[in-house]
Design a protein around this motif. Structure first.
Motif, mmCIF file in Angstrom:
data_model
loop_
_atom_site.group_PDB
_atom_site.id
_atom_site.type_symbol
_atom_site.label_atom_id
_atom_site.label_comp_id
_atom_site.label_asym_id
_atom_site.label_seq_id
_atom_site.Cartn_x
_atom_site.Cartn_y
_atom_site.Cartn_z
ATOM 1 N N PHE A 1 0.606 -1.289 -0.096
ATOM 2 C CA PHE A 1 -0.199 0.266 0.203
ATOM 3 C C PHE A 1 1.180 1.653 0.088
ATOM 4 N N CYS A 2 0.451 2.310 -0.843
ATOM 5 C CA CYS A 2 1.569 3.469 -0.378
ATOM 6 C C CYS A 2 0.779 5.048 -0.365
ATOM 7 N N PRO A 3 1.701 6.031 0.567
ATOM 8 C CA PRO A 3 0.802 6.966 1.196
ATOM 9 C C PRO A 3 0.432 8.087 -0.021
ATOM 10 N N PRO A 4 -0.487 8.471 -0.054
ATOM 11 C CA PRO A 4 -1.512 8.673 1.139
ATOM 12 C C PRO A 4 -2.833 8.055 1.488
ATOM 13 N N SER B 1 -5.164 -6.794 7.534
ATOM 14 C CA SER B 1 -5.543 -6.052 8.444
ATOM 15 C C SER B 1 -6.184 -4.759 8.510
ATOM 16 N N THR B 2 -7.492 -4.830 9.659
ATOM 17 C CA THR B 2 -7.897 -3.588 9.234
ATOM 18 C C THR B 2 -8.870 -3.675 10.579
ATOM 19 N N PRO B 3 -8.461 -2.053 11.025
ATOM 20 C CA PRO B 3 -7.910 -0.883 10.847
ATOM 21 C C PRO B 3 -6.204 -1.502 10.633
ATOM 22 N N HIS B 4 -5.118 -0.918 10.161
ATOM 23 C CA HIS B 4 -4.287 -1.760 9.541
ATOM 24 C C HIS B 4 -2.858 -1.229 10.248
ATOM 25 N N ASN B 5 -2.251 -2.612 11.129
ATOM 26 C CA ASN B 5 -1.894 -2.890 11.938
ATOM 27 C C ASN B 5 -0.678 -1.974 10.999
ATOM 28 N N LEU B 6 -0.420 -0.432 10.720
ATOM 29 C CA LEU B 6 0.958 -0.115 10.475
ATOM 30 C C LEU B 6 0.345 0.997 10.086
ATOM 31 N N THR B 7 -0.627 1.235 9.470
ATOM 32 C CA THR B 7 -0.626 2.471 8.460
ATOM 33 C C THR B 7 -2.242 3.175 9.096
ATOM 34 N N VAL C 1 2.234 14.587 7.552
ATOM 35 C CA VAL C 1 1.454 13.504 8.342
ATOM 36 C C VAL C 1 0.478 12.656 7.295
ATOM 37 N N PHE C 2 0.475 11.448 6.958
ATOM 38 C CA PHE C 2 -0.713 10.844 6.352
ATOM 39 C C PHE C 2 -1.730 10.604 7.114
ATOM 40 N N PRO C 3 -2.798 10.750 6.441
ATOM 41 C CA PRO C 3 -4.118 9.944 7.322
ATOM 42 C C PRO C 3 -4.624 8.604 7.921
ATOM 43 N N SER C 4 -4.742 8.174 8.921
ATOM 44 C CA SER C 4 -4.732 6.863 9.759
ATOM 45 C C SER C 4 -6.593 7.134 10.468
ATOM 46 N N SER C 5 -7.449 6.182 10.097
ATOM 47 C CA SER C 5 -8.591 5.919 10.067
ATOM 48 C C SER C 5 -8.756 4.900 11.205
ATOM 49 N N GLY C 6 -8.149 4.902 11.496
ATOM 50 C CA GLY C 6 -7.952 3.268 12.890
ATOM 51 C C GLY C 6 -6.977 3.053 13.508
ATOM 52 N N PRO D 1 12.082 -3.425 2.406
ATOM 53 C CA PRO D 1 12.426 -2.224 2.883
ATOM 54 C C PRO D 1 12.580 -0.560 1.990
ATOM 55 N N GLU D 2 12.960 -0.799 0.906
ATOM 56 C CA GLU D 2 13.306 0.433 -0.104
ATOM 57 C C GLU D 2 11.768 1.431 0.712
ATOM 58 N N ASP D 3 10.513 0.802 0.775
ATOM 59 C CA ASP D 3 9.347 1.187 0.216
ATOM 60 C C ASP D 3 9.088 2.091 1.055
ATOM 61 N N GLY D 4 9.776 1.111 2.260
ATOM 62 C CA GLY D 4 9.574 2.211 4.020
ATOM 63 C C GLY D 4 10.500 3.160 4.445
ATOM 64 N N LYS D 5 11.344 3.720 3.597
ATOM 65 C CA LYS D 5 12.763 4.188 4.134
ATOM 66 C C LYS D 5 12.556 5.505 4.347
ATOM 67 N N ASN D 6 10.879 6.032 3.897
ATOM 68 C CA ASN D 6 10.953 7.958 3.712
ATOM 69 C C ASN D 6 9.658 8.249 4.865
ATOM 70 N N LEU D 7 9.262 6.957 5.417
ATOM 71 C CA LEU D 7 8.533 6.526 6.752
ATOM 72 C C LEU D 7 8.474 6.049 8.036
ATOM 73 N N VAL D 8 8.069 6.657 8.931
ATOM 74 C CA VAL D 8 8.340 6.606 10.442
ATOM 75 C C VAL D 8 6.692 6.155 10.952
ATOM 76 N N ARG D 9 6.205 5.480 11.809
ATOM 77 C CA ARG D 9 5.531 5.246 12.877
ATOM 78 C C ARG D 9 5.685 5.619 14.137
ATOM 79 N N PHE D 10 4.713 7.106 14.508
ATOM 80 C CA PHE D 10 4.515 7.582 16.340
ATOM 81 C C PHE D 10 3.057 6.633 16.673
ATOM 82 N N THR D 11 2.923 7.134 17.328
ATOM 83 C CA THR D 11 1.937 5.823 18.581
ATOM 84 C C THR D 11 1.311 6.769 19.755
ATOM 85 N N PHE D 12 0.373 7.037 19.652
ATOM 86 C CA PHE D 12 -1.166 7.954 20.437
ATOM 87 C C PHE D 12 -0.928 7.166 21.527
ATOM 88 N N CYS D 13 -0.602 5.954 22.384
ATOM 89 C CA CYS D 13 -1.675 5.116 22.581
ATOM 90 C C CYS D 13 -0.367 5.997 24.431
#
Length: 211
Positions: A11-14, A37-43, A133-138, A179-191
């Motif tokens: 899957f590609c952003p956004p 996985s839905t809501p998708h555990n990464l994006t 920031v890319f959308p996160s619906s779940g 791994p090249e597909d994710g090299k520009n992206l990082v993930r934060f959490t709000f829990c």
């Protein structure tokens, strides 16, 4: 581990939309199962009905099972969660593994309200710092593009963030078959509690500079 041959669909952003044509070409009569996985555990992506309907049709046509991870179904923000099992002819193709909680619905209403407030703190803070920031619906994850800050890849950026800023993020390249597909992206959490989120945002505002 089971000796299966894996075919990944990236899957590609956004929007992280399911590439339908690629999916159709990947599934054949030799396909044994699909993992989603839905809501998708990464994006944080939520699979929409047309995507799930297409997957269901392909499963029925090719006699394929679905393993579906829906553990964040109560943390769906912009739209209602759609489960795979209730779709026509899919109940017998979807395996239910476990029920983690049997809490009343009121618990999840409060939980969702709490997480939406925390999500707003983190998302608005990340935007103010300068991330794309890319959308996160779940879920309780937010994926961002770290490249405005000039580090070579996601791992280098996360290491810098820990050592120089005192904030932790997850490099997303570890989730990709390529791994090249994710090299520009990082993930934060709000829990986290709101004060922790606000403190992390302030640290990034103070110490992160665009390159």
């Amino acid at each position: 581990m089971a000796g299966a041959k894996i075919k990944g669909i990236t899957f590609c952003p956004p929007a992280y939309s399911v590439p339908i044509d690629e999916l159709k070409s990947a599934i054949t009569k030799n396909t044994r199962a699909i993992l989603i996985s839905t809501p998708h555990n990464l994006t944080g992506k939520m699979f929409i009905r047309v995507e799930l309907g297409t997957i269901a049709s392909l499963c029925i046509e090719n006699d394929v099972l679905v393993f579906t991870d829906e553990v964040y179904d109560k943390l769906a923000f912009e739209t209602d969660h759609i489960s795979m099992a209730p779709l026509p002819e899919m109940y017998e193709r979807t395996w239910a593994a476990a029920f983690a909680l049997r809490a009343p619905e009121s618990y999840y209403v409060e939980l969702k309200r709490d997480y939406m407030a925390k999500k707003e703190i983190l998302v608005e803070g990340l935007k103010a710092v300068g991330f794309k920031v890319f959308p996160s619906s779940g879920t309780y994850f937010v994926v961002v593009d770290h490249t405005p800050f000039g580090l070579e890849n996601d791992i280098a950026f996360c290491e810098y963030l820990i050592k120089e800023v005192g904030v932790v993020a997850i490099p997303t390249s570890v989730f990709y078959l390529n791994p090249e597909d994710g090299k520009n992206l990082v993930r934060f959490t709000f829990c986290k509690d709101e004060e922790t989120l606000k403190a992390a945002v302030e640290r990034k505002k103070e110490k992160l500079k665009r390159k």
